[in-house]
Design a protein around this motif. Structure first.
Motif, PDB file in Angstrom:
ATOM      1  N   LEU A  25      44.112  12.038  41.369  1.00 33.77           N
ATOM      2  CA  LEU A  25      43.340  12.685  40.311  1.00 33.77           C
ATOM      3  C   LEU A  25      42.067  13.304  40.879  1.00 33.77           C
ATOM      4  O   LEU A  25      41.514  12.800  41.859  1.00 33.77           O
ATOM      5  N   TYR A  26      41.609  14.385  40.255  1.00 33.20           N
ATOM      6  CA  TYR A  26      40.329  14.961  40.641  1.00 33.20           C
ATOM      7  C   TYR A  26      39.225  14.154  39.977  1.00 33.20           C
ATOM      8  O   TYR A  26      39.402  13.619  38.884  1.00 33.20           O
ATOM      9  N   ASN A  27      38.062  14.064  40.640  1.00 34.44           N
ATOM     10  CA  ASN A  27      37.008  13.217  40.068  1.00 34.44           C
ATOM     11  C   ASN A  27      36.166  14.002  39.064  1.00 34.44           C
ATOM     12  O   ASN A  27      35.011  14.318  39.288  1.00 34.44           O
ATOM     13  N   ALA A  28      36.804  14.292  37.938  1.00 37.28           N
ATOM     14  CA  ALA A  28      36.141  14.997  36.841  1.00 37.28           C
ATOM     15  C   ALA A  28      35.509  13.964  35.916  1.00 37.28           C
ATOM     16  O   ALA A  28      36.013  12.848  35.794  1.00 37.28           O
ATOM     17  N   GLU A  29      34.426  14.351  35.274  1.00 36.29           N
ATOM     18  CA  GLU A  29      33.729  13.451  34.359  1.00 36.29           C
ATOM     19  C   GLU A  29      34.472  13.362  33.022  1.00 36.29           C
ATOM     20  O   GLU A  29      34.731  14.377  32.390  1.00 36.29           O
ATOM     21  N   ALA A  30      34.794  12.154  32.582  1.00 39.32           N
ATOM     22  CA  ALA A  30      35.394  11.971  31.266  1.00 39.32           C
ATOM     23  C   ALA A  30      34.291  12.007  30.209  1.00 39.32           C
ATOM     24  O   ALA A  30      34.437  12.610  29.161  1.00 39.32           O
ATOM     25  N   ASN A  31      33.197  11.335  30.489  1.00 39.06           N
ATOM     26  CA  ASN A  31      31.974  11.460  29.698  1.00 39.06           C
ATOM     27  C   ASN A  31      30.807  11.195  30.643  1.00 39.06           C
ATOM     28  O   ASN A  31      31.023  11.074  31.850  1.00 39.06           O
ATOM     29  N   GLU A  32      29.592  11.038  30.139  1.00 40.72           N
ATOM     30  CA  GLU A  32      28.437  10.982  31.043  1.00 40.72           C
ATOM     31  C   GLU A  32      28.452   9.811  32.020  1.00 40.72           C
ATOM     32  O   GLU A  32      27.853   9.887  33.071  1.00 40.72           O
ATOM     33  N   ASN A  33      29.169   8.729  31.694  1.00 37.17           N
ATOM     34  CA  ASN A  33      29.108   7.585  32.613  1.00 37.17           C
ATOM     35  C   ASN A  33      30.455   7.098  33.154  1.00 37.17           C
ATOM     36  O   ASN A  33      30.525   6.026  33.726  1.00 37.17           O
ATOM     37  N   GLU A  34      31.533   7.881  32.971  1.00 33.90           N
ATOM     38  CA  GLU A  34      32.791   7.485  33.616  1.00 33.90           C
ATOM     39  C   GLU A  34      33.619   8.709  34.001  1.00 33.90           C
ATOM     40  O   GLU A  34      33.566   9.732  33.335  1.00 33.90           O
ATOM     41  N   ASP A  35      34.357   8.574  35.109  1.00 35.31           N
ATOM     42  CA  ASP A  35      35.220   9.678  35.530  1.00 35.31           C
ATOM     43  C   ASP A  35      36.663   9.392  35.101  1.00 35.31           C
ATOM     44  O   ASP A  35      36.941   8.400  34.430  1.00 35.31           O
ATOM     45  N   ALA A  36      37.566  10.290  35.482  1.00 36.92           N
ATOM     46  CA  ALA A  36      38.954  10.208  35.028  1.00 36.92           C
ATOM     47  C   ALA A  36      39.623   8.898  35.468  1.00 36.92           C
ATOM     48  O   ALA A  36      40.356   8.283  34.691  1.00 36.92           O
ATOM     49  N   VAL A  37      39.361   8.477  36.708  1.00 38.36           N
ATOM     50  CA  VAL A  37      40.004   7.261  37.224  1.00 38.36           C
ATOM     51  C   VAL A  37      39.508   6.036  36.454  1.00 38.36           C
ATOM     52  O   VAL A  37      40.299   5.175  36.061  1.00 38.36           O
ATOM     53  N   GLN A  38      38.208   5.978  36.194  1.00 35.41           N
ATOM     54  CA  GLN A  38      37.650   4.852  35.434  1.00 35.41           C
ATOM     55  C   GLN A  38      38.232   4.818  34.027  1.00 35.41           C
ATOM     56  O   GLN A  38      38.582   3.760  33.510  1.00 35.41           O
ATOM     57  N   LYS A  39      38.339   5.993  33.407  1.00 33.61           N
ATOM     58  CA  LYS A  39      38.907   6.056  32.058  1.00 33.61           C
ATOM     59  C   LYS A  39      40.368   5.600  32.075  1.00 33.61           C
ATOM     60  O   LYS A  39      40.805   4.857  31.201  1.00 33.61           O
ATOM     61  N   LEU A  40      41.112   6.047  33.095  1.00 31.00           N
ATOM     62  CA  LEU A  40      42.523   5.664  33.222  1.00 31.00           C
ATOM     63  C   LEU A  40      42.666   4.147  33.277  1.00 31.00           C
ATOM     64  O   LEU A  40      43.480   3.562  32.569  1.00 31.00           O
TER      65      LEU A  40
END
Length: 117
Positions: free
Chosen positions: A65-80
């Motif tokens: 995954l690309y490290n795009a921001e899901a919101n201000e404090n988590e990225d895509a991997v963290q959200k996943l």
């Protein structure tokens, strides 16, 4: 046989990485039917990694995954791993849904919505 989507391997992988990252962040995408169907298997594998939840799975997901921001404090991997995978704890596969929309105006390509169930 896997779809080639009229692209070279590296272009196709970049496209699928982009779409997978966006789908995890936004949970719903509108794209062509062929891309949606191809994306389905990619995202299912990512969610399976998320459900495994160990460090190796996290690193494999981060590598894809690309490290795009899901919101201000988590990225895509963290959200996943924190949000999306938790929702499908009990579910054995079938994490995505593809809904057909009909042809696109400009070129008549079949469009579809892909979303997390």
């Amino acid at each position: 046989m896997a779809r080639k989507l009229g692209r070279t391997t590296d272009q196709r992988m970049a496209l699928l990485r982009n779409l997978a990252t966006d789908l995890i962040i936004h949970e719903r995408l509108e794209t062509t039917e062929a891309k949606a169907k191809e994306l389905r298997s990619v995202v299912e594998k990512m969610i399976t990694l998320g459900k495994r939840g160990d460090l190796h799975a996290r690193r494999q997901a981060a590598a894809f995954l690309y490290n795009a921001e899901a919101n201000e404090n988590e990225d895509a991997v963290q959200k996943l791993f924190s949000d999306v995978a938790k929702r499908y704890e009990e579910r054995q596969g079938g994490y995505t849904r593809v809904l057909k929309l009909g042809p696109r105006r400009g070129d008549g390509a079949d469009m579809a919505i892909i979303e997390l169930v």
